[in-house]
Design an enzyme around this catalytic site. Structure first.
Site, PDB file in Angstrom:
ATOM      1  N   HIS A 170       1.025  -1.203  -0.041  1.00 49.53           N
ATOM      2  CA  HIS A 170      -0.151   0.073  -0.060  1.00 49.53           C
ATOM      3  C   HIS A 170       0.828   1.192   0.012  1.00 49.53           C
ATOM      4  O   HIS A 170       2.127   1.195   0.582  1.00 49.53           O
ATOM      5  CB  HIS A 170      -0.858  -0.098   1.128  1.00 49.53           C
ATOM      6  CG  HIS A 170      -1.957   0.917   1.308  1.00 49.53           C
ATOM      7  ND1 HIS A 170      -1.585   2.442   1.830  1.00 49.53           N
ATOM      8  CD2 HIS A 170      -3.369   1.053   1.395  1.00 49.53           C
ATOM      9  CE1 HIS A 170      -2.735   2.869   1.781  1.00 49.53           C
ATOM     10  NE2 HIS A 170      -3.526   2.108   1.832  1.00 49.53           N
ATOM     11  N   ASP A 186       3.059  -4.111   8.201  1.00 47.91           N
ATOM     12  CA  ASP A 186       2.006  -3.391   8.043  1.00 47.91           C
ATOM     13  C   ASP A 186       0.656  -4.202   8.214  1.00 47.91           C
ATOM     14  O   ASP A 186       0.289  -5.202   7.127  1.00 47.91           O
ATOM     15  CB  ASP A 186       2.186  -2.976   6.568  1.00 47.91           C
ATOM     16  CG  ASP A 186       0.559  -2.174   6.108  1.00 47.91           C
ATOM     17  OD1 ASP A 186      -0.292  -2.295   6.893  1.00 47.91           O
ATOM     18  OD2 ASP A 186       0.784  -1.782   5.228  1.00 47.91           O
ATOM     19  N   GLN A 201      -4.451  -4.901   7.279  1.00 50.54           N
ATOM     20  CA  GLN A 201      -5.424  -6.152   6.713  1.00 50.54           C
ATOM     21  C   GLN A 201      -5.228  -7.214   7.586  1.00 50.54           C
ATOM     22  O   GLN A 201      -6.401  -8.288   7.089  1.00 50.54           O
ATOM     23  CB  GLN A 201      -5.174  -6.161   5.261  1.00 50.54           C
ATOM     24  CG  GLN A 201      -5.379  -4.914   4.414  1.00 50.54           C
ATOM     25  CD  GLN A 201      -6.709  -4.460   4.161  1.00 50.54           C
ATOM     26  OE1 GLN A 201      -7.797  -5.060   4.967  1.00 50.54           O
ATOM     27  NE2 GLN A 201      -6.966  -3.124   3.889  1.00 50.54           N
ATOM     28  N   LYS A 219     -10.672  -0.211  10.490  1.00 45.26           N
ATOM     29  CA  LYS A 219     -10.716  -1.568   9.799  1.00 45.26           C
ATOM     30  C   LYS A 219     -11.315  -3.044  10.571  1.00 45.26           C
ATOM     31  O   LYS A 219     -11.514  -4.029  10.177  1.00 45.26           O
ATOM     32  CB  LYS A 219      -9.498  -1.867   9.210  1.00 45.26           C
ATOM     33  CG  LYS A 219      -9.127  -0.876   7.932  1.00 45.26           C
ATOM     34  CD  LYS A 219      -7.887  -1.332   7.380  1.00 45.26           C
ATOM     35  CE  LYS A 219      -7.437  -0.193   6.467  1.00 45.26           C
ATOM     36  NZ  LYS A 219      -8.033   0.402   5.361  1.00 45.26           N
ATOM     37  N   CYS A 231      -4.926   2.636  -3.783  1.00 42.89           N
ATOM     38  CA  CYS A 231      -3.373   3.103  -2.918  1.00 42.89           C
ATOM     39  C   CYS A 231      -2.340   1.949  -3.155  1.00 42.89           C
ATOM     40  O   CYS A 231      -1.504   1.539  -2.495  1.00 42.89           O
ATOM     41  CB  CYS A 231      -3.721   3.300  -1.468  1.00 42.89           C
ATOM     42  SG  CYS A 231      -4.992   4.536  -1.094  1.00 42.89           S
TER      43      CYS A 231
HETATM   44  N1  C6P Z   1      -6.106   0.557   2.802  1.00 39.33           N
HETATM   45  C1  C6P Z   1      -8.167   0.064   1.389  1.00 39.33           C
HETATM   46  O1  C6P Z   1      -9.224   0.332   1.010  1.00 39.33           O
HETATM   47  P1  C6P Z   1      -5.046   3.672   7.136  1.00 39.33           P
HETATM   48  O2  C6P Z   1      -5.457   4.338   5.905  1.00 39.33           O
HETATM   49  O3  C6P Z   1      -3.834   4.293   7.765  1.00 39.33           O
HETATM   50  O4  C6P Z   1      -5.899   3.313   8.277  1.00 39.33           O
HETATM   51  O5  C6P Z   1      -4.331   2.395   6.420  1.00 39.33           O
HETATM   52  C2  C6P Z   1      -3.624   2.252   5.632  1.00 39.33           C
HETATM   53  C3  C6P Z   1      -3.317   0.992   4.820  1.00 39.33           C
HETATM   54  C4  C6P Z   1      -2.036   0.228   5.071  1.00 39.33           C
HETATM   55  N2  C6P Z   1      -1.577  -0.766   4.558  1.00 39.33           N
HETATM   56  C5  C6P Z   1      -2.708  -1.629   3.990  1.00 39.33           C
HETATM   57  C6  C6P Z   1      -2.288  -2.930   3.602  1.00 39.33           C
HETATM   58  C7  C6P Z   1      -3.886  -1.088   3.866  1.00 39.33           C
HETATM   59  O6  C6P Z   1      -4.851  -1.855   3.171  1.00 39.33           O
HETATM   60  C8  C6P Z   1      -4.368   0.307   4.184  1.00 39.33           C
HETATM   61  C9  C6P Z   1      -5.671   0.781   3.852  1.00 39.33           C
HETATM   62  C10 C6P Z   1      -7.598   0.832   2.340  1.00 39.33           C
HETATM   63  O7  C6P Z   1      -7.359  -0.759   1.027  1.00 39.33           O
HETATM   64  C11 C6P Z   1      -7.768   2.341   2.219  1.00 39.33           C
HETATM   65  S1  C6P Z   1      -6.678   3.023   0.923  1.00 39.33           S
END
Ligand code: C6P
Length: 426
Positions: free
Chosen positions: A140, A217, A220, A243, A381
């Site tokens: 991401h 990270d 997910q 999430k 992203c």
């Molecule tokens: N992916 C998706 O629709 P934040 O925004 O900080 O809570 O999470 C960022 C992030 C980091 N790593 C991974 C693997 C992610 O999937 C995400 C967030 C969302 O896939 C929003 S772009």
């Protein structure tokens, strides 16, 4: 099942039937799932972007502002003491959820902030020109850009793991990519596009042998499967509350104690200091050292309610539910002519990306929305991954499931995709 959303004569295997029963036990906890979109029952399949929130979370938020609201770590009055106790008790519960000591858990806004914090506060102190950082092409942007910013500033070099045909991480190159030059390996635990679950323990072993650290990270993974940071053996680990049934604006960053102790603060201000004089300051202990300013008190406290809610359901059961529903979804999608599913790694999770020949994923998403079905369309992203996959529009459609989704909902989505296909032509 107590209630079906559509009439489908399909024969379901036992695992899917169990998943449906499991979902029906918890759907009632989520008031939003009762609403309609364009006159149709909402079918919410955008859980990788953000999950829905159960009533216990909504109630806890209301309760905090109704009964407890005060600043933490500052006042000596009763409300402030109670709010501080609730804030620290929540830290303990969230830390326990990932098997971390509470002082090693920093409350951050989200995964993105956790990665930026480490890339900045650890990176500036420990990364020099010519050092290497290993990422993968499936990351991401939140796990690419902060490291690219660090590389720009320091002259470090970023190297990337590739993926195999099935979307799994290509471990054949691990020995070339993780060497004595590598300072940090930062990887997604689960890909938000391919659903791939990466072999973190094997990466940690290889990285530590080479003297490198590992950042996971976990945006997910934490919402969808049991995780134990000590078993993974990683050095840093970040996740987002929104999430996993929690509110937006609260997340967790775990770091090994000696690393957090040795790092400089990320931001300066109130709460992160021990003492301030006109000629300088000393820092508070961890984790306060990394929590400058008034934190997101309400949402941090609610985060504890969230992990208790998930733990009561059972992360193993959530995982089993989603594995069954993911297999069902992939199977049903692949029945559609001209549809490509991305990611077939064994044990993959429930973020399921796909494209229909000759149809922009945004058009598909719009048609599905008219049927009440919420999926995500775009680059998720993950633009480097879109390029690596060779997607026609630099984008995919993506359905992502959670423990409140049923096979009926997948059937509604599949029917809606057929309608879209008829509308736009094969
Ligand atoms: N992916 C998706 O629709 P934040 O925004 O900080 O809570 O999470 C960022 C992030 C980091 N790593 C991974 C693997 C992610 O999937 C995400 C967030 C969302 O896939 C929003 S772009």
């Amino acid at each position: 099942m107590a209630e079906t959303l559509v009439e489908t004569p399909r024969k379901l295997d036992d695992a899917v039937r169990r998943a449906d029963e499991h979902a029906m036990r918890y759907r009632g906890d989520f008031p939003i799932l009762d609403r309609k979109v364009h006159g149709r029952p909402l079918v919410y399949l955008d859980n990788s972007a953000t999950s829905q929130k159960p009533r216990v979370v909504l109630d806890a938020l209301n309760d905090y502002y109704t009964r407890l609201n005060a600043n933490v770590h500052r006042g000596l009055h009763t409300l402030s003491e109670e709010a501080t106790n609730a804030y620290e008790a929540s830290r303990e519960r969230v830390a326990r959820f990932i098997n971390a000591p509470p002082q090693n858990l920093v409350f951050v806004r989200n995964t993105t902030e956790g990665i930026n914090l480490v890339a900045s506060a650890w990176g500036r102190k420990n990364v020099r020109a010519g050092d290497e950082i290993a990422l993968s092409v499936m990351e991401h942007h939140s796990n690419i850009v902060p490291w690219q910013m660090l590389a720009r500033e320091t002259g470090a070099v970023i190297r990337y793991f590739d993926i195999r045909e099935d979307g799994s991480l290509d471990m054949d190159k691990a020995a070339e990519l993780i060497t004595e030059k590598t300072r940090m390996v930062s990887l997604a635990h689960m890909s938000n596009v391919l659903g791939t679950v990466n072999p973190i323990e094997a990466i940690v072993e290889r990285a530590h042998e080479a003297g490198a650290l590992v950042f996971v990270d976990a945006a997910q993974s934490v919402p969808h499967m049991p995780v134990d940071v000590q078993r993974l053996g990683c050095d840093f680990f970040a996740f987002s509350g929104h999430k996993m049934c929690g509110p937006t604006g609260i997340g967790g960053l775990y770091g090994r104690e000696e690393l957090l102790e040795a790092m400089d603060p990320y931001m300066g201000g109130g709460s992160m200091i021990d003492e301030v004089r006109l000629d300088g300051f000393t820092c508070a202990d961890i984790p306060e050292k990394f929590e400058a300013g008034t934190p997101n008190i309400a949402h941090a406290i609610v985060f504890g309610v969230v992990v208790d809610y998930l733990a009561a359901i059972g992360m193993e059961r959530i995982h089993a539910h989603e594995r069954a529903l993911t297999d069902y979804t992939v199977e049903r999608l692949e029945e559609i002519e001209g549809l490509t599913v991305y990611g077939h790694a064994p044990g993959r999770g429930g973020a399921i990306s796909f494209n229909l020949d000759n149809m922009h994923p945004s058009d598909l998403s719009t048609v599905l929305d008219r049927q009440g079905v919420a999926i995500r369309a775009g680059h998720h992203c993950a633009q480097p991954l879109m390029r690596r996959l060779g997607t026609s529009y630099g984008a995919t459609a993506r359905a992502s499931v959670y423990f409140y989704n049923t096979s009926d909902e997948i059937d509604i989505m599949v029917d809606a995709i057929h309608k879209a296909r008829n509308l736009f032509g094969p």
